[in-house]
Design a protein around this motif. Structure first.
Motif, short mmCIF file in Angstrom:
data_model
loop_
_atom_site.label_atom_id
_atom_site.label_comp_id
_atom_site.label_asym_id
_atom_site.label_seq_id
_atom_site.Cartn_x
_atom_site.Cartn_y
_atom_site.Cartn_z
N ILE A 9 41.43 31.87 68.42
CA ILE A 9 41.24 31.32 67.08
C ILE A 9 42.40 30.37 66.81
CG2 ILE A 9 41.08 31.83 64.61
CD1 ILE A 9 39.95 34.56 65.41
N GLN A 10 42.04 29.11 66.54
CA GLN A 10 43.05 28.08 66.36
C GLN A 10 43.96 28.43 65.18
OE1 GLN A 10 41.35 24.21 65.95
NE2 GLN A 10 43.17 23.20 66.71
N ASN A 11 45.23 28.21 65.34
CA ASN A 11 46.28 28.47 64.35
C ASN A 11 46.48 29.95 64.04
OD1 ASN A 11 46.71 25.71 64.09
ND2 ASN A 11 45.20 25.53 62.45
N LEU A 12 45.88 30.84 64.85
CA LEU A 12 46.09 32.27 64.63
C LEU A 12 46.57 32.94 65.91
CD1 LEU A 12 45.95 34.62 62.67
CD2 LEU A 12 43.57 34.95 63.30
N GLY A 13 45.85 32.75 67.02
CA GLY A 13 46.27 33.36 68.27
C GLY A 13 45.21 33.24 69.34
N HIS A 14 45.54 33.77 70.51
CA HIS A 14 44.64 33.73 71.65
C HIS A 14 43.93 35.06 71.80
CE1 HIS A 14 46.17 29.89 73.03
NE2 HIS A 14 47.40 30.34 72.82
N VAL A 19 47.68 40.48 66.17
CA VAL A 19 48.27 39.66 65.11
C VAL A 19 48.12 40.36 63.77
CG1 VAL A 19 47.94 37.47 66.30
CG2 VAL A 19 46.15 38.34 64.82
N SER A 20 48.98 39.99 62.83
CA SER A 20 48.89 40.49 61.47
C SER A 20 48.25 39.43 60.60
CB SER A 20 50.27 40.81 60.91
OG SER A 20 50.72 42.04 61.38
N VAL A 21 47.26 39.82 59.84
CA VAL A 21 46.58 38.92 58.91
C VAL A 21 46.47 39.62 57.57
CG1 VAL A 21 45.29 37.70 60.70
CG2 VAL A 21 44.30 39.70 59.61
N LYS A 22 46.12 38.85 56.56
CA LYS A 22 45.90 39.46 55.25
C LYS A 22 44.63 40.30 55.30
CE LYS A 22 48.44 36.19 52.53
NZ LYS A 22 48.47 35.34 51.36
#
Length: 147
Positions: A9-14, A19-22
């Protein structure tokens, strides 16, 4: 909220990154669309085991990408486009045309892995970045000529 990504996902990770997201973004967008799973304790253990087994395969894929990068480095590709007498192209050269030019030369690269720094709207030479692996990127030269 911690999640494990199932896709890049672009601008988030591979893919396979934790990853931490809201909470709303993860619960309402990523998880329902199948782009991620919730990173529970058991999911993290399964993820770690899968990553250990995949490490060898990833190294082989990275080495292959490095070999392709060595052959691509310094090469120049020519793309023909309809142009006016002043040198302005009707339309523009996009990643689809660049991917086709690379395929003709024997390099199988998806168009989503090609990034152009500038729009090619005039005849001339442009620099394009080709992403062969998450850690392997190579800049190639594209020459746009009139057909």
């Amino acid at each position: 909220m911690e999640i494990i990504l199932k896709e890049d996902i672009q601008n988030l990770g591979h893919k396979n990154d934790i990853v931490s997201v809201k909470n709303g973004y993860g619960r309402n967008y990523l998880i329902p669309r199948g782009l991620a799973i919730l990173a529970t304790t058991s999911a993290k253990k399964v993820h770690e085991e899968n990553m250990r087994q995949r490490a060898h395969k990833e190294e082989k894929i990275k080495n292959e990408a490095l070999e392709v990068a060595k052959t691509l480095e310094g090469k120049s590709f020519t793309i023909g486009a309809k142009a006016s007498s002043t040198g302005k192209i009707f339309g523009s050269v996009n990643t689809i045309q660049i991917a086709e030019a690379l395929t003709k030369e024997g390099f199988n690269v998806e168009r989503k892995n090609i990034a152009m720094k500038d729009d090619a709207k005039e005849l001339g030479t442009y620099t394009v970045t080709v992403k062969l692996h998450r850690e392997v990127k190579v800049d190639i030269s594209i020459e746009v000529v009139a057909e």
